[in-house]
Design a protein around this motif. Structure first.
Motif, PDB file in Angstrom:
ATOM      1  N   VAL A  26       3.538  13.511  -3.665  1.00 13.35           N
ATOM      2  CA  VAL A  26       3.437  14.914  -3.233  1.00 13.35           C
ATOM      3  C   VAL A  26       1.976  15.271  -2.980  1.00 13.35           C
ATOM      4  N   ASP A  27       1.091  14.875  -3.892  1.00 12.93           N
ATOM      5  CA  ASP A  27      -0.334  15.201  -3.753  1.00 12.93           C
ATOM      6  C   ASP A  27      -0.940  14.576  -2.500  1.00 12.93           C
ATOM      7  N   VAL A  28      -0.679  13.302  -2.276  1.00  5.37           N
ATOM      8  CA  VAL A  28      -1.266  12.612  -1.118  1.00  5.37           C
ATOM      9  C   VAL A  28      -0.729  13.209   0.181  1.00  5.37           C
ATOM     10  N   GLU A  29       0.554  13.482   0.236  1.00  3.87           N
ATOM     11  CA  GLU A  29       1.122  14.063   1.457  1.00  3.87           C
ATOM     12  C   GLU A  29       0.542  15.451   1.741  1.00  3.87           C
ATOM     13  N   ARG A  30       0.376  16.245   0.701  1.00  7.14           N
ATOM     14  CA  ARG A  30      -0.253  17.569   0.891  1.00  7.14           C
ATOM     15  C   ARG A  30      -1.685  17.427   1.382  1.00  7.14           C
ATOM     16  N   ALA A  31      -2.425  16.493   0.786  1.00  5.59           N
ATOM     17  CA  ALA A  31      -3.814  16.284   1.189  1.00  5.59           C
ATOM     18  C   ALA A  31      -3.895  15.777   2.630  1.00  5.59           C
ATOM     19  N   LEU A  32      -2.999  14.890   3.013  1.00  5.01           N
ATOM     20  CA  LEU A  32      -2.975  14.416   4.396  1.00  5.01           C
ATOM     21  C   LEU A  32      -2.687  15.567   5.358  1.00  5.01           C
ATOM     22  N   LYS A  33      -1.719  16.396   5.002  1.00  2.60           N
ATOM     23  CA  LYS A  33      -1.356  17.532   5.854  1.00  2.60           C
ATOM     24  C   LYS A  33      -2.505  18.535   5.959  1.00  2.60           C
ATOM     25  N   LYS A  34      -3.246  18.690   4.865  1.00  3.26           N
ATOM     26  CA  LYS A  34      -4.369  19.634   4.845  1.00  3.26           C
ATOM     27  C   LYS A  34      -5.570  19.114   5.636  1.00  3.26           C
ATOM     28  N   ASN A  35      -5.768  17.791   5.636  1.00  4.97           N
ATOM     29  CA  ASN A  35      -6.960  17.212   6.243  1.00  4.97           C
ATOM     30  C   ASN A  35      -6.769  16.614   7.631  1.00  4.97           C
ATOM     31  N   PHE A  36      -5.506  16.383   8.025  1.00  6.74           N
ATOM     32  CA  PHE A  36      -5.225  15.748   9.319  1.00  6.74           C
ATOM     33  C   PHE A  36      -4.110  16.500  10.033  1.00  6.74           C
ATOM     34  N   ASP A  37      -4.161  16.510  11.369  1.00  7.04           N
ATOM     35  CA  ASP A  37      -3.062  17.121  12.117  1.00  7.04           C
ATOM     36  C   ASP A  37      -1.908  16.125  12.236  1.00  7.04           C
ATOM     37  N   GLU A  38      -0.850  16.494  12.956  1.00  5.55           N
ATOM     38  CA  GLU A  38       0.326  15.620  13.030  1.00  5.55           C
ATOM     39  C   GLU A  38       0.077  14.320  13.802  1.00  5.55           C
ATOM     40  N   PHE A  39      -1.049  14.239  14.501  1.00  2.93           N
ATOM     41  CA  PHE A  39      -1.408  13.023  15.236  1.00  2.93           C
ATOM     42  C   PHE A  39      -2.397  12.163  14.463  1.00  2.93           C
ATOM     43  N   GLY A  40      -2.784  12.612  13.260  1.00  2.00           N
ATOM     44  CA  GLY A  40      -3.713  11.868  12.428  1.00  2.00           C
ATOM     45  C   GLY A  40      -5.165  12.152  12.712  1.00  2.00           C
ATOM     46  N   ARG A  41      -5.447  13.222  13.457  1.00  2.00           N
ATOM     47  CA  ARG A  41      -6.838  13.601  13.726  1.00  2.00           C
ATOM     48  C   ARG A  41      -7.321  14.503  12.605  1.00  2.00           C
ATOM     49  N   ARG A  42      -8.543  14.221  12.107  1.00  2.00           N
ATOM     50  CA  ARG A  42      -9.113  15.025  11.035  1.00  2.00           C
ATOM     51  C   ARG A  42      -9.326  16.460  11.498  1.00  2.00           C
TER      52      ARG A  42
ATOM     53  N   GLY B 141       0.821  -1.201   0.000  1.00  2.00           N
ATOM     54  CA  GLY B 141       0.000   0.000   0.000  1.00  2.00           C
ATOM     55  C   GLY B 141       0.857   1.254   0.000  1.00  2.00           C
ATOM     56  N   TYR B 142       0.188   2.389   0.066  1.00  2.00           N
ATOM     57  CA  TYR B 142       0.877   3.669   0.144  1.00  2.00           C
ATOM     58  C   TYR B 142       1.340   3.841   1.589  1.00  2.00           C
ATOM     59  N   ARG B 143       2.654   3.747   1.811  1.00  2.00           N
ATOM     60  CA  ARG B 143       3.188   3.708   3.168  1.00  2.00           C
ATOM     61  C   ARG B 143       4.134   4.878   3.425  1.00  2.00           C
ATOM     62  N   THR B 144       3.662   5.828   4.200  1.00  2.00           N
ATOM     63  CA  THR B 144       4.517   6.901   4.695  1.00  2.00           C
ATOM     64  C   THR B 144       4.157   7.082   6.168  1.00  2.00           C
ATOM     65  N   PRO B 145       5.028   7.720   6.936  1.00  2.00           N
ATOM     66  CA  PRO B 145       4.686   7.922   8.354  1.00  2.00           C
ATOM     67  C   PRO B 145       3.332   8.620   8.541  1.00  2.00           C
ATOM     68  N   ARG B 146       3.035   9.592   7.706  1.00  2.00           N
ATOM     69  CA  ARG B 146       1.778  10.331   7.834  1.00  2.00           C
ATOM     70  C   ARG B 146       0.577   9.450   7.461  1.00  2.00           C
ATOM     71  N   SER B 147       0.719   8.621   6.444  1.00  2.00           N
ATOM     72  CA  SER B 147      -0.407   7.778   6.019  1.00  2.00           C
ATOM     73  C   SER B 147      -0.673   6.641   7.006  1.00  2.00           C
ATOM     74  N   MET B 148       0.329   6.288   7.790  1.00  2.00           N
ATOM     75  CA  MET B 148       0.203   5.154   8.699  1.00  2.00           C
ATOM     76  C   MET B 148      -0.125   5.572  10.142  1.00  2.00           C
ATOM     77  N   LYS B 149      -0.526   6.815  10.343  1.00  2.00           N
ATOM     78  CA  LYS B 149      -0.837   7.295  11.698  1.00  2.00           C
ATOM     79  C   LYS B 149      -1.983   6.515  12.335  1.00  2.00           C
ATOM     80  N   ASN B 150      -3.041   6.296  11.559  1.00  2.00           N
ATOM     81  CA  ASN B 150      -4.199   5.573  12.064  1.00  2.00           C
ATOM     82  C   ASN B 150      -5.029   5.046  10.899  1.00  2.00           C
ATOM     83  N   LYS B 151      -6.093   4.373  11.204  1.00  2.00           N
ATOM     84  CA  LYS B 151      -6.939   3.748  10.173  1.00  2.00           C
ATOM     85  C   LYS B 151      -7.528   4.789   9.210  1.00  2.00           C
TER      86      LYS B 151
END
Length: 108
Positions: free
Chosen positions: A91-107, A21-31
């Motif tokens: 780049v797109d997915v990481e930007r979207a994750l940063k825009k939609n979730f905080d550093e703890f993975g909360r929306r 899957g798409y595996r980065t620290p930010r994508s793997m924060k939570n479900k």
């Protein structure tokens, strides 16, 4: 790219995986971040595959009767260009994750 992107989009890994899957620290924060990133990455990766396949085929058709050296140079150039474009979904997915979730993975 088309097949892998469609597979990840339509049947993303259900559990957070270190292998698939798409595996980065930010994508793997939570479900929630995991599911968000799999869908987004898969969709973009498949679309990018469709965008890149036609110019790749066209360029190789144009040099099909050329020397082996020309075909090799054009083939390597095409691969390098594709590798550059392959970074876009990341780049797109990481930007979207940063825009939609905080550093703890909360929306947000």
């Amino acid at each position: 790219m088309i097949l892998l992107g469609n597979h990840i989009y339509k049947k993303p890994p259900e559990e957070i995986s270190e292998v698939y899957g798409y595996r980065t620290p930010r994508s793997m924060k939570n479900k929630e971040t995991w599911e968000f990133s799999q869908k987004r990455f898969g969709r973009i990766f498949a679309k990018l595959g469709w965008i890149l396949i036609m110019p790749s085929i066209l360029v190789m058709i144009l040099v099909i009767n050329s020397s082996e050296e020309t075909i090799a140079i054009v083939g390597v150039a095409a691969i390098i260009i594709q590798c550059i474009f392959i970074t876009y979904p990341i780049v797109d997915v990481e930007r979207a994750l940063k825009k939609n979730f905080d550093e703890f993975g909360r929306r947000l």
